[in-house]
Structure formats: structure tokens, C-alpha cells
Motif scaffolding. Structure first.
Motif, PDB file in Angstrom:
ATOM      1  N   PHE A 167      -0.484  -2.832  -8.029  1.00 36.67           N
ATOM      2  CA  PHE A 167       0.970  -3.013  -7.984  1.00 36.67           C
ATOM      3  C   PHE A 167       1.673  -1.736  -7.529  1.00 36.67           C
ATOM      4  N   PRO A 171       5.432  -0.476  -7.509  1.00 35.38           N
ATOM      5  CA  PRO A 171       6.825  -0.812  -7.844  1.00 35.38           C
ATOM      6  C   PRO A 171       7.797  -0.238  -6.821  1.00 35.38           C
ATOM      7  N   GLU A 172       9.026  -0.737  -6.863  1.00 33.10           N
ATOM      8  CA  GLU A 172      10.048  -0.222  -5.958  1.00 33.10           C
ATOM      9  C   GLU A 172      10.395   1.202  -6.400  1.00 33.10           C
ATOM     10  N   ASN A 173      10.526   2.113  -5.477  1.00 34.03           N
ATOM     11  CA  ASN A 173      10.786   3.535  -5.763  1.00 34.03           C
ATOM     12  C   ASN A 173       9.904   4.053  -6.901  1.00 34.03           C
ATOM     13  N   TYR A 194       7.864   6.186  -9.517  1.00 37.91           N
ATOM     14  CA  TYR A 194       7.879   7.543 -10.061  1.00 37.91           C
ATOM     15  C   TYR A 194       6.531   7.757 -10.726  1.00 37.91           C
TER      16      TYR A 194
END
Lengths: 302, 289
Positions: free
Chosen positions: B89, B91-93, B95
Motif C-alpha cells: 500500500f 498512501p497519499e502523501n 510520511y
């Protein structure tokens, strides 16, 4: 599709190791410098007005008291702040998404985080203990030599000098002193597990810290409160507060059960059975709070 | 690994409701969404912000529990940890832990997936090369740009060689060259039989890489089907001709009109700005070399 085990020591150790490194790289060990200053400063306390041996023992008690106070304070602050910071930060930064999207059960994640903090506190305490023992031992030996010299000049026998030296050394570095340090570690572990539980439902680090501090304060005073209301009852003054303290003891930890440092500071010996009971109580508290954390966290929507 | 007949992703009547501020009313983020992604397929879910794309993805990854309906990954309930063995996976942006280097990050995620030793080291080397981070592999992520973090994110998603890759806005913050690399990578993964489920706002990108597309609005799946089914205009016919003079074109127009049709447009086709940029970037790269 192969089955993933409910709990895995390898996965837990990976998360714990990572948490430990993360906290170390946040430069949290700088507090050790402050600890060193406190222990060194306590050396300069002089109670010579109390008379020879008594003053020597009192000086060492003050030094041990300062050392244990600093160890307690730093380990609890470290355990609380580190645990309160980790979970909300992982959620906020969305790093938790990438971890839990791997085949990692949520219990493994929680235990790993807790053990990472425990490892950090243990290393911090080991360094503090080593430094403390070193300075205490230097001070004790200096006092033994000083007293031996004084007693020799007063014409006392070797036996008397030896018994004085033994009395002073009883206040120095002993196994009981190490048992006291273990009790400090256990308290920090319990505090970390409470902070872990609170952080599973809290929305911010500050909320976690405040709630955990309240729980710890209740845990520190609940035994005294219970004793007070029991005393009141024995004098014929019944109070609903006694029943309340019983309920509190079921929900909150009793830190008095883990507090053996006062005896250690006064030079009392800690038996193995007492240390075993204290360790069992500490581990049990931490286990209960970790299981409760898992109950809250296992269905948490991220 | 599940058999070929099992769908890589199966979502049936998924409903996800969240309590509103005062818990009096429930907010429905996903409303009876159903979709099926076959193994080896590239599926694109498109929709505006707040349409329920990310919630659908989260339900598929077991990060949120469905209010009703079911989500399955290779036949396994998505709420079970086992379902995540073959899933990567991004994720968006994304971190990551800023204190770690790219290499340490990949090692951490690899070890979480049970990888060890030489196998893990080789996989890390291959992925770092794949996402072009060789020069920055030992630098802490705190100093990485958004695009570089996206590439680390992609590498961590692929660390255990997953059979299903879930990508939420995979090219967000990535420059056009990096974006093209990610697109090529998706094609490459498709060739290898990896299933890709992606969400993107870049419709051109979705059109280029996806076999099947779902359009979601206000939590509801409004249209779904193969790309050719959804995008073809049945009443139009497209003819692309090379080196034709004006006289021949006039004749073609005449023939069309005789047949009862109408020539709607003619002229030199335009290349996309992106293609122009890639061409220039490649030229500059070659000249620099």
C-alpha cells in the motif's frame, strides 16, 4: 494463504528496536547530564552537626534520596512522554497506515512500541544507576577512610573501627540498592503502559500526558487515602469514601506496592521474596493495561 | 497463494458510516459500493475529493471496519491480518520516520513482512535502483523532497513482492519524468501479473494505465466498466492518416458526405504537453551525458 500468528516475537522485536532507535535519535539521553549534576551536587550536602557516624549515615541517606528522586523523576518523565508521543504521532503522520497494512497484528504493534520505550528507560536507568553507584561508592570509601582515621586517633580498637566501616558501607552500594532501582524501572513500565492505554483513545499527546499524570497521582495517594478512611472507620466514623477507595484500587494502580526505595534509602535490606512480589505486581499491572490497550486499539478506525 | 479463479479484490455492498459531531446522525462515506478486480488487472477508482475513494481503500486494507458489506483480498476477509500478506500500500502523501534513511526504511518494512538477511538486502538494492534513489539511499528521509518520499513509499509498498498493489494518488508531488517512471512501472507490474488498484485525480494517467475504471460520487459507484466500454463514442469513427494532401482530404470528405456521414474535424493531431516535456527532458539528459 498462510496463517499469520496471533503474536510474533520477531515482529515485536523489529518494532521495539525501531522505537528505541527513533527515541535515541530524538536525543532524549541528554537528560543524563542533568542527572549527573543532581547526583554530584548531592555530594556536597554536609550534616556534620548531627555527630560522627550519625552524620555520615545521614549524608549518605540524603545522597541516596537525591539519586532515587532523580532516577524516579527522569524514568517516569521519559516513559510518559515517549509513550504519549509515539502513537498519536504515528497516526498523525500516517506512518501507522503503512505499518498496519503489512501483516502486523495490532497487538504486536502495541507491545513493540511499549517494549521500545521500556528498552529506552532500562538503558537510561542502567547509565544513571552506574553513575550513581560509582559516585556513592567513592563517597562511602572516602567516609570510611575519614572515620577510620578519626577513630584511630581517638584510640579505638580495630574491631570498633571495622564495625563503623561496616555500618557506613551498609548505607552504600548494596544489592538492596539495586532492588530499589528495579522498583524504579517497574514504576516507569507501569506508567508507560498507562500512557499507552490512554493514547489508544486520546486524540492528542497533551491529553494523554494529563490523563496519565492524573492516574499516576491517584495511584500514588490511594493507599494513604484508604488507610485514612479505614482508621476513621475503626474510630466509628463510617464514610462512603472508604467504599470509593476500594473501587479506585480496582481501576487504578497502587504505586505504594512498588515503592521499596524508602526502605533502601534508610539502609534496609530487601529480601528476594519482597523483590519477587514487587516485580510480579509491576508486570501484572503493565500486562493488564497492555491488554486493555489492545481491546481499545484492535477496532480503532484509522 | 489463492487460485486463479479467486478475484484479487472483491467488495460487495460496502457501506461505511461515521458518527457526525454530536453522534445524532451518521454520515455515510461509502454507500453500497461493489467492485471486483481480477488477478493481474489494473483498476482505477476516480472521483472528486471526499467521494469515498480513500475510505474504500482503507476498508480494503482493514484500517476501518465496514458498517455493512464485505471486502475480500484473494478470498480472505480484509479485516484479518492474513489478508495483508500479499498486499502493498502506498498512501497519499506518505510520511515515514524522518530519522531513518531510505535503506533503513525498506529494511524495517521488509523485516515486518518476515524477510531477512541476503534476500532482504538484495530486494532493497533492486527496489532502490527501481525507484532511482541510489544516490540518496543513505540520507535521512527528513531531507527528502515530496517526490522522493513518494518513491520511497512505492518501494516500501513493493518490498515483499505483493500480488496486489494499492496506490492512493501514486504520482502526487512527483515531477513528470518521475510520473512517467511510475506509469511504466505499473505496466511492468501488470506484465508480471501483479494486480494494481489505484486512485488518482489525473484522469489522463488513469486512462493510460487502467483496464477497468470505477467512478465514485458522494460515496456511490456511479459507473464502472472496462476503459474501452466507458470511453468510446459509438456514433463516431476515428481515422488517423499520415502524409495526405489537401486534394485527397477533399475527396475523403466527399466520400463521407456521400455515405451520409459528416467529417467533424481534421488537422494535425497535437501531442500532449507531457509528451513534449518528456522529450525535452530526455534530450537534455542525453546532452548532459
Amino acid at each position: 494463504m498462510s496463517k499469520i500468528g496471533f503474536i510474533s516475537a520477531t515482529r515485536i522485536s523489529v518494532i521495539a528496536g525501531h522505537t528505541f532507535t527513533q527515541l535515541v535519535r530524538m536525543k532524549v539521553f541528554y537528560f543524563l547530564v542533568v542527572f549527573a549534576v543532581i547526583v554530584l551536587a548531592s555530594q556536597f550536602v554536609d550534616m556534620s552537626t548531627l555527630g560522627a557516624v550519625k552524620a555520615v549515615e545521614q549524608n549518605l541517606r540524603v545522597m541516596k534520596g537525591a539519586g532515587f528522586f532523580a532516577m524516579n523523576m527522569f524514568s517516569v518523565i521519559l516513559a510518559l512522554s515517549a509513550t504519549a508521543l509515539l502513537l498519536p504521532k504515528d497516526i498523525e503522520d500516517r506512518t501507522l497506515y503503512t505499518i498496519l497494512c503489512k501483516p502486523v497484528p495490532r497487538l504486536d504493534y502495541l507491545i513493540g512500541k511499549l517494549l521500545g520505550v521500556v528498552a529506552l528507560v532500562t538503558v537510561g536507568l542502567l547509565v544513571m544507576d552506574g553513575l550513581f553507584c560509582l559516585i556513592l561508592n567513592i563517597r562511602v570509601e572516602a567516609m570510611v577512610a575519614e572515620q577510620a582515621d578519626l577513630l584511630t586517633r581517638m584510640g579505638r580498637s580495630a574491631e570498633v573501627i571495622e564495625s563503623h566501616a561496616a555500618a557506613i558501607r551498609e548505607q552504600g552500594v548494596t544489592w538492596s540498592l539495586q532492588a530499589g532501582v528495579i522498583a524504579v524501572l517497574l514504576k516507569a513500565i507501569v506508567v508507560a503502559s498507562i500512557a499507552l492505554l490512554v493514547s489508544t483513545f486520546s486524540t492528542s499527546t497533551i491529553f494523554t500526558i494529563i490523563i496519565t499524570v492524573v492516574v499516576v497521582l491517584i495511584g500514588l495517594i490511594q493507599a494513604e487515602a484508604r488507610d485514612y478512611f479505614l482508621q476513621q472507620q475503626s474510630l466509628g466514623m463510617s464514610s462512603p469514601m472508604l467504599e470509593m477507595t476500594r473501587w479506585i484500587s480496582l481501576l487504578f494502580p497502587d504505586f505504594k506496592l512498588l515503592g521499596i526505595e524508602d526502605g533502601v534509602i534508610n539502609g534496609e535490606r530487601v529480601s528476594w521474596s519482597l523483590l519477587g512480589r514487587v516485580s510480579l505486581a509491576g508486570v501484572l499491572y503493565a500486562a493488564i493495561y497492555t491488554v486493555l490497550s489492545w481491546f481499545v486499539f484492535r477496532r480503532k478506525e484509522l | 497463494m489463492a487460485g486463479k479463479e479467486v478475484a484479487a479484490v472483491e467488495i460487495v455492498d460496502l457501506v461505511k458510516e461515521y458518527p457526525s459531531s454530536f453522534r445524532r446522525k451518521m454520515y455515510r462515506a461509502v454507500d453500497e459500493v461493489s467492485l471486483r478486480i481480477e488477478q493481474g488487472e489494473v483498476y482505477g477508482l476516480i472521483g472528486p475529493n471526499g467521494s469515498g475513494k480513500s475510505t474504500t481503500m482503507k476498508a480494503l486494507l482493514g484500517l476501518v471496519a465496514p458498517t455493512s458489506g464485505l471486502c475480500k483480498v484473494f478470498g480472505c476477509d480484509s479485516m484479518k491480518v492474513d489478508a495483508r500478506q500479499h498486499v502493498g500500500f502506498l498512501p497519499e502523501n506518505p510520511y515515514f520516520y524522518k530519522h531513518q534513511t531510505a535503506e533503513e526504511t525498506l529494511k524495517f518494512y521488509g523485516r515486518l513482512c518476515g524477510m531477512r538477511g541476503k534476500q532482504l538486502a538484495m530486494r532493497i538494492d533492486a527496489l532502490i535502483e527501481l525507484v532511482s534513489l541510489q544516490d540518496a539511499r543513505k540520507r535521512r528521509l527528513g531531507g527528502y523532497s515530496k517526490g522522493m518520499l513518494q518513491r520511497v513509499g512505492l518501494a516500501q509498498a513493493m518490498i515483499q513482492e505483493p500480488q496486489l498493489l494499492v496506490l492512493d494518488e501514486p504520482t502526487a508531488g512527483v515531477d513528470p519524468v518521475g510520473s512517467r517512471q511510475i506509469r511504466n512501472l505499473i505496466f511492468q507490474l501488470k506484465e508480471q501479473g501483479v494486480t494494481v488498484f489505484l486512485c488518482s485525480h489525473l484522469l489522463e494517467q488513469v486512462q493510460e494505465v487502467c483496464d477497468t475504471v470505477g467512478i465514485i460520487f458522494n460515496g456511490k459507484m456511479v459507473q464502472q466498466g472496462s476503459l474501452s466500454e466507458l470511453t468510446s463514442v459509438d456514433s463516431h469513427t476515428e481515422i488517423l492518416v499520415e502524409d495526405m494532401d489537401e486534394a485527397t482530404l477533399a475527396k475523403v470528405r466527399e466520400v463521407i458526405e456521400q455515405g451520409g456521414g459528416e467529417l467533424l474535424a481534421s488537422g494535425a493531431p497535437r501531442r500532449s504537453l507531457e509528451n513534449l516535456f518528456i522529450e525535452i527532458a530526455n534530450q537534455c539528459g542525453e546532452e548532459a551525458r
